[in-house]
Design an enzyme around this catalytic site. Structure first.
Site, PDB file in Angstrom:
ATOM      1  N   CYS A 161      34.728  19.560  41.664  1.00 52.92           N
ATOM      2  CA  CYS A 161      33.991  19.569  40.390  1.00 52.92           C
ATOM      3  C   CYS A 161      33.881  18.197  39.742  1.00 52.92           C
ATOM      4  CB  CYS A 161      34.639  20.545  39.411  1.00 52.92           C
ATOM      5  SG  CYS A 161      36.178  19.936  38.686  1.00 52.92           S
ATOM      6  N   CYS A 196      52.120  15.591  45.356  1.00 49.78           N
ATOM      7  CA  CYS A 196      51.786  15.423  46.774  1.00 49.78           C
ATOM      8  C   CYS A 196      50.410  16.078  46.969  1.00 49.78           C
ATOM      9  CB  CYS A 196      52.865  16.114  47.604  1.00 49.78           C
ATOM     10  SG  CYS A 196      52.713  15.870  49.367  1.00 49.78           S
TER      11      CYS A 196
HETATM   12 FE    FE Z   1      37.937  20.745  40.025  1.00 49.51          FE
END
Ligand code: FE
Length: 138
Positions: free
Chosen positions: A45, A118
């Site tokens: 996104c 991580c």
């Molecule tokens: Fe996202």
């Protein structure tokens, strides 16, 4: 919210990790050794997630091979989800904006912040800092 529609937007590898919560093979990710200044954004996104300023080289056995960050770029940029999939309790890290899977966060002595995010390279896009005109021109 991230869903099956993303199949058209994401590569097969991105889909496996961001949507199906897979993990890229260690040392396979393109941002593992990236040291450039900039912002790591969500690969699905585009939300800003991690600054290059918090990226560090982890020495923790079992957790090397993926990009490591000490902290999130902005409070609330990621959400935490309890994950018991590997018969051990881990904390999954997802993008707050779209819910895409990013990786896991651990406590780590060798992290400057005590936290080790991580994160899969394939879940990220990197936006290098634009050079200011007239500064450091090449
Ligand atoms: Fe996202």
């Amino acid at each position: 919210m991230i869903n099956k529609d993303y199949k058209n937007k994401l590569s097969e590898e991105q889909y496996k990790v961001l949507v199906e919560k897979g993990t890229e093979a260690p040392f396979s990710g393109k941002y593992l050794d990236t040291n450039d200044k900039g912002m790591y954004v969500c690969g699905a996104c585009g939300a800003e997630l991690f600054s290059s300023d918090s990226k560090y080289d982890s020495k923790t056995p079992g957790l090397i091979g993926w990009p490591s960050f000490g902290e999130v770029a902005k409070d609330g940029a990621v959400k935490f989800v309890e994950d018991n999939k590997l018969m051990m309790k881990r904390t999954e890290v997802v993008c707050s904006n779209c819910g895409g899977h990013l990786g896991h966060v651990f406590d780590a002595d060798d992290s400057p912040t005590g936290k080790h995010y991580c994160i899969n390279s394939v879940s990220l896009d990197f936006k290098p800092t634009q050079q200011q005109p007239g500064k450091g021109g090449k």
